[in-house]
Write a protein that holds these residues in place. Structure first.
Motif, PDB file in Angstrom:
ATOM      1  N   GLU A   1       1.509  15.426  72.246  1.00 33.85           N
ATOM      2  CA  GLU A   1       2.424  13.970  71.969  1.00 33.85           C
ATOM      3  C   GLU A   1       3.328  14.469  71.167  1.00 33.85           C
TER       4      GLU A   1
ATOM      5  N   GLU B   1       4.632   8.917  74.091  1.00 32.41           N
ATOM      6  CA  GLU B   1       3.588   9.703  74.508  1.00 32.41           C
ATOM      7  C   GLU B   1       2.677   9.813  73.347  1.00 32.41           C
TER       8      GLU B   1
ATOM      9  N   PRO C   1      -0.595   8.679  71.111  1.00 33.91           N
ATOM     10  CA  PRO C   1      -1.676   7.551  71.199  1.00 33.91           C
ATOM     11  C   PRO C   1      -1.303   6.518  69.988  1.00 33.91           C
ATOM     12  N   TRP C   2      -1.876   5.177  70.219  1.00 31.86           N
ATOM     13  CA  TRP C   2      -1.651   4.184  69.420  1.00 31.86           C
ATOM     14  C   TRP C   2      -2.207   4.932  67.827  1.00 31.86           C
ATOM     15  N   ASP C   3      -3.426   5.445  67.827  1.00 29.48           N
ATOM     16  CA  ASP C   3      -3.976   5.625  66.540  1.00 29.48           C
ATOM     17  C   ASP C   3      -3.129   6.866  65.809  1.00 29.48           C
ATOM     18  N   GLN C   4      -2.624   7.499  66.704  1.00 29.01           N
ATOM     19  CA  GLN C   4      -1.551   8.724  65.942  1.00 29.01           C
ATOM     20  C   GLN C   4      -0.446   7.854  65.182  1.00 29.01           C
TER      21      GLN C   4
ATOM     22  N   PRO D   1      -8.305  10.828  64.751  1.00 32.21           N
ATOM     23  CA  PRO D   1      -9.295  10.471  65.875  1.00 32.21           C
ATOM     24  C   PRO D   1     -10.678  10.773  65.334  1.00 32.21           C
TER      25      PRO D   1
ATOM     26  N   LYS E   1       4.304  -0.313  70.152  1.00 29.71           N
ATOM     27  CA  LYS E   1       4.095   1.011  69.265  1.00 29.71           C
ATOM     28  C   LYS E   1       5.280   1.390  68.476  1.00 29.71           C
TER      29      LYS E   1
END
Length: 362
Positions: A63, A347, A349-352, A358, A251
């Protein structure tokens, strides 16, 4: 330094200020034909602030590598356009405080950039006028490097520079993205409408804060919490491409919000004392990457630094750019049909983007 090498590359201690300096040579070619220069997008405006705010945890992820020069250049130009909007509002307010006309606002702006008084310099206004001029993403970084090849600041002087948040330009970007006509159709209707109204009011409150004043983290936490509620509602109601479009838009908001958080950068400036000379070009890049600007010089030492060193060197760099190119660089022109370029976060992830690590798999 290119963004594709990973976001955390921008938050290492003084990574841009201490970077080695290239010495490309250019003639008076104008702004139309640079040959093999690097694009302004390489400067990754605000991404150091984003990485710190989001708590990015792994620079080697696919990402992070997916942040390429093109998407970063597009975001740079959008942020610069927003900074220009903020700058015009700032000078209109300044003219208003002096009970002058709108035309006087442009006169003050021109004075700060071209013929400042000592008070203009020590207030930080003239310093920031030059800094913003040199931050135009249409100026290739290699070109600035060449123009400032022999312009340096001592490591000890770097530590003395008073710096403030420059996040208001990013806040304007968020407000533009949050405009009523910018929200995708899949995020309309309840519960999105009420959440969107609360979010817009929160962003408007941030816009009203004084220039240079950092925004409390709690405000960003509230804004991101509203966006997370919208995402949860979208996840429950939407599927496939509709949900992907909703998450991508939300995002983009979260990523821009992370760019505006208050940063603890003083320890990085302290480490500059260990370096004899810092290239002025890299000092400018440090401010860009961390969303900082020059603050008011409060005491005799800071005032002397501005008047006798920093301002003359910034002015000399601007004059060299003008001489080498034969005139000022063009300003990026907004293209309403393209919308806000938030693909830089696509690219991840939402959590990042939000800043959550994670959970380990069991």
């Amino acid at each position: 330094m290119r963004t594709s090498s990973g976001i955390l590359a921008f938050v290492g201690p003084m990574v841009l200020i201490l970077a080695s300096q290239a010495h490309a040579q250019y003639g008076p070619y104008g702004w139309g034909g640079w040959g093999s220069t690097t694009v302004g997008g390489d400067r990754a405006r605000g991404m150091g602030a984003y990485a710190a705010g989001a708590g990015v945890y792994n620079e080697q992820t696919a990402e992070a590598r997916a942040i390429n020069t093109q998407t970063n250049m597009q975001l740079n130009e959008y942020l610069y356009e927003s900074e220009q909007i903020h700058e015009q509002q700032y000078y209109q307010k300044m003219a208003g405080r002096e009970a002058r006309t709108r035309e006087a606002g442009r006169e003050i702006q021109d004075r700060h950039l071209n013929n400042p008084t000592p008070a203009d310099i020590t207030s930080g206004d003239a310093m920031n006028a030059l800094y913003r001029w040199l931050s135009n993403p249409k100026i290739p970084h290699d070109f600035l490097t060449s123009a400032g090849a022999d312009l340096t600041i001592s490591g000890d002087d770097v530590r003395k520079i008073p710096l403030n948040s420059a996040a208001q330009g990013v806040v304007v970007s968020i407000a533009r993205l949050a405009g009523e006509d910018q929200w995708p159709g899949v995020l309309r209707g309840e519960p999105f409408d009420s959440l969107r109204e609360r979010y817009a009011a929160l962003i408007e409150g941030v816009r009203e804060r004084p220039d240079g004043e950092p925004v409390p983290d709690e405000t960003f936490d509230q804004a991101i919490a509203l966006l997370e509620r919208m995402r949860s509602a979208a996840k429950a109601q939407l599927k496939g491409a509709d949900y992907a479009a909703a998450e991508r838009y939300l995002k983009g908001h979260v990523g821009l919000l992370q760019m505006t958080r208050k940063l603890d950068f003083r320890d990085q400036l302290e480490r500059a004392r260990e370096v004899k000379e810092v290239p002025l070009t890299n000092a400018i890049s440090f401010l860009q990457v961390h969303n900082l600007q020059f603050g008011k010089a409060e005491g005799p030492e800071e005032q002397a630094l501005y008047l006798n060193s920093l301002y003359p060197k910034l002015a000399e760099m601007r004059n060299r750019v003008l001489a080498m190119a034969g005139g000022p660089p063009p300003s990026p022109q907004p293209d309403p049909s393209k919308g806000a370029p938030t693909a830089i976060f696509d690219e991840m992830p939402w959590d990042q983007v939000v800043g959550r690590r994670p959970q380990p798999s069991r």
